[in-house]
Scaffold this motif. Structure first.
Motif, PDB file in Angstrom:
ATOM      1  N   HIS A 152     -19.148  17.319 -14.610  1.00 42.62           N
ATOM      2  CA  HIS A 152     -20.402  16.715 -14.156  1.00 42.62           C
ATOM      3  C   HIS A 152     -20.497  16.780 -12.629  1.00 42.62           C
ATOM      4  N   GLY A 153     -19.864  17.807 -12.047  1.00 41.87           N
ATOM      5  CA  GLY A 153     -20.038  18.100 -10.630  1.00 41.87           C
ATOM      6  C   GLY A 153     -19.259  17.215  -9.687  1.00 41.87           C
ATOM      7  N   SER A 154     -18.199  16.582 -10.172  1.00 44.10           N
ATOM      8  CA  SER A 154     -17.411  15.688  -9.324  1.00 44.10           C
ATOM      9  C   SER A 154     -15.943  16.076  -9.371  1.00 44.10           C
ATOM     10  N   ILE A 181      -5.534   7.860  -6.297  1.00 42.20           N
ATOM     11  CA  ILE A 181      -5.517   6.886  -5.217  1.00 42.20           C
ATOM     12  C   ILE A 181      -4.414   5.873  -5.497  1.00 42.20           C
ATOM     13  N   PRO A 182      -3.997   5.099  -4.505  1.00 40.56           N
ATOM     14  CA  PRO A 182      -3.003   4.062  -4.780  1.00 40.56           C
ATOM     15  C   PRO A 182      -3.505   3.102  -5.853  1.00 40.56           C
ATOM     16  N   GLY A 183      -2.795   3.002  -6.945  1.00 42.15           N
ATOM     17  CA  GLY A 183      -3.167   2.070  -7.995  1.00 42.15           C
ATOM     18  C   GLY A 183      -4.108   2.597  -9.043  1.00 42.15           C
ATOM     19  N   GLY A 184      -4.463   3.882  -8.991  1.00 39.20           N
ATOM     20  CA  GLY A 184      -5.363   4.390 -10.017  1.00 39.20           C
ATOM     21  C   GLY A 184      -5.971   5.735  -9.686  1.00 39.20           C
ATOM     22  N   LEU A 185      -7.185   5.949 -10.185  1.00 38.23           N
ATOM     23  CA  LEU A 185      -7.914   7.196  -9.998  1.00 38.23           C
ATOM     24  C   LEU A 185      -9.315   6.900  -9.469  1.00 38.23           C
ATOM     25  N   GLU A 186      -9.920   7.925  -8.868  1.00 44.86           N
ATOM     26  CA  GLU A 186     -11.289   7.791  -8.361  1.00 44.86           C
ATOM     27  C   GLU A 186     -12.085   9.031  -8.709  1.00 44.86           C
ATOM     28  N   ASP A 187     -13.241   8.833  -9.341  1.00 45.49           N
ATOM     29  CA  ASP A 187     -14.160   9.929  -9.643  1.00 45.49           C
ATOM     30  C   ASP A 187     -15.189   9.979  -8.527  1.00 45.49           C
ATOM     31  N   GLN A 188     -15.098  11.012  -7.685  1.00 47.95           N
ATOM     32  CA  GLN A 188     -15.985  11.134  -6.529  1.00 47.95           C
ATOM     33  C   GLN A 188     -17.226  11.930  -6.921  1.00 47.95           C
TER      34      GLN A 188
END
Length: 351
Positions: free
Chosen positions: A314-316, A321-328
Motif C-alpha cells: 500500500h505504498g509504505s 523502532i525501539p519497542g516495536g514496528l512503524e508503518d510509514q
C-alpha cells in the motif's frame, strides 16, 4: 470504508533479525481478511486524541466510517482531549471492558510509557497513530515520516524565497516526537541548504492561540518577514490567516508582498487556501489511511498476527523502532499544481 486486501510478511524472531532483509522475499504473506479464533470479533478500544483540530476531527470521521462498514467490534470511543492523564484513565476503562487491543494517539509521547507498560503487562497490544511513544512497547505505529515533513517544507520555502529572507516556524509541542522530528529536520535542512534564511522558531504546544500571539509579536519586530512554516494546519491555519488579514499582510500568491506559507496536514481548508493563493503548499498527512490502518493493525494484533520490516503493497515501508514496528505511510506535498487531485483525502472527506 472498505479495507483493501494487503499482504505482509510475518515478523521474524529476535534471533533472526539480522537476516530480515535477505529473507523478505521468502516469508509467508498473511491475509488481512483472516478471522480470529472461533470467528468472534475481538473488542477494540479506541481513544481519540483531541477535538480542537480539523485534522483529528477528520480522522475521527474516517474511524467511525471504518468501524461501521467493516463491522469492527469497537468499544465506545473515548477522547483524551490532549491530556495524558485522561488517556491513562480511558485506557483503564478499555482494560476493564475486555479490550483485546487499543488504538491511541498520545500527544505527549514522553509521558505515556507507564500506560504502555500496564497494557503490555496484561498482554494488550497497542497501535499508536501519528505519534511514536518515546518509551514502551507498541505493536505498530501508524505514522508518516515526520522528518520528511520538515525537509519538504524547508526545501519548498527555501526555493520559493530564493535562499534568503526571514521565516517564522510555528512549531508543535517539542515534548512530542512529531514536533521534534519536524523541527529538527526543518532546522537541519535550512542550515545545510539555505544558510541565508533566518528562521525564528516559535514553540506553540500545538495551540492556535499561542501560535497567533507569538507570530503577532514576531511581526512587530520583523515586519519584513516573508515566510511561514506551520507544522499543523489543523490548528494553525485559521488563526494565522486571520492575523495576516487583520494586519493587511494576506496578499495572494504572485503579489510582491506575498508571504510564502507552507503547512502540514492536508485538511480541506488548507487545500482551499492553496486554491485562493493564501498559502502555497501543505504536506498531506493521510487521515484516511491513519484510520484505515489503525483499525487493520488493531484487529491483526488482537488476532495474534505479526509483521516484519519491509515494503508493503500500500505504498509504505514498515521499519523497526525501539519497542516495536512503524508503518510509514506516504504523505505527498500539495501545491497549486496538484491541489485538485481526487486521491487527496482532503478532497473527499465527508463524502
Amino acid at each position: 470504508m472498505k479495507l483493501a486486501r494487503t499482504r505482509f510478511r510475518s515478523r521474524s524472531t529476535a534471533a533472526a533479525a539480522g537476516a530480515v532483509i535477505a529473507a523478505l522475499a521468502l516469508t509467508t504473506a498473511c491475509n488481512r481478511d483472516s478471522t480470529g479464533a472461533g470467528g468472534d470479533k475481538p473488542a477494540i478500544g479506541i481513544d481519540l486524541p483531541r477535538s480542537d483540530s480539523d485534522f483529528w476531527n477528520s480522522y475521527a470521521q474516517y474511524l467511525e466510517k471504518g468501524i461501521e462498514s467493516d463491522g469492527v467490534n469497537a468499544l465506545p470511543l473515548s477522547n483524551s482531549q490532549n491530556d495524558v492523564t485522561k488517556l491513562a484513565a480511558n485506557v483503564q476503562v478499555f482494560r476493564n471492558s475486555g479490550a483485546k487491543a487499543v488504538v491511541m494517539a498520545p500527544q505527549d509521547t514522553g509521558a505515556i510509557a507507564s500506560t504502555l507498560d500496564s497494557l503490555a503487562a496484561r498482554g494488550i497490544p497497542v497501535v499508536s497513530v501519528d505519534t511514536r511513544p518515546d518509551k514502551g512497547e507498541v505493536y505498530m505505529v501508524v505514522r508518516a515520516d515526520n522528518r520528511a515533513y520538515g525537509t519538504k517544507a524547508c526545501e519548498f520555502l527555501g526555493e520559493r524565497l530564493g535562499g534568503k529572507g526571514k521565516v517564522a516556524e510555528l512549531q508543535g509541542a517539542l515534548d512530542s516526537i512529531n514536533g521534534r522530528d519536524r523541527s529538527e529536520a526543518f532546522a537541519a535542512c535550512m542550515r545545510e541548504k539555505f544558510p541565508n534564511i533566518k528562521v525564528f522558531e516559535l514553540p506553540t504546544d500545538w495551540k492556535g492561540d499561542v501560535a497567533s500571539a507569538k507570530l503577532q509579536n514576531l511581526l512587530a519586530q520583523h515586519p519584513d518577514l516573508n515566510g511561514v512554516y506551520m507544522q499543523a494546519g489543523g490548528v494553525f491555519l485559521q488563526p494565522t490567516l486571520a492575523l495576516l488579514e487583520q494586519k493587511g499582510l494576506l496578499k495572494p500568491t504572485g503579489h510582491e508582498d506575498h508571504i510564502t506559507i507552507v503547512s502540514n496536514d492536508g485538511i480541506p481548508q488548507e487545500l482551499d487556501a492553496i486554491r485562493k493563493g493564501q498559502i502555497d503548499a501543505t504536506v498531506s498527512q493521510p487521515a484516511d489511511l491513519y484510520a484505515e490502518y489503525a483499525l487493520y493493525y488493531a484487529r491483526a494484533a488482537a488476532e495474534g498476527r505479526t509483521f516484519e520490516p519491509g515494503r508493503t503493497d500500500h505504498g509504505s515501508t514498515i521499519i523497526e523502532i525501539p519497542g516495536g514496528l512503524e508503518d510509514q505511510l506516504p504523505a505527498p506535498l500539495v501545491t497549486k499544481d496538484n491541489v485538485d487531485d481526487k486521491a487527496l483525502w482532503g478532497n473527499s472527506v465527508g463524502q
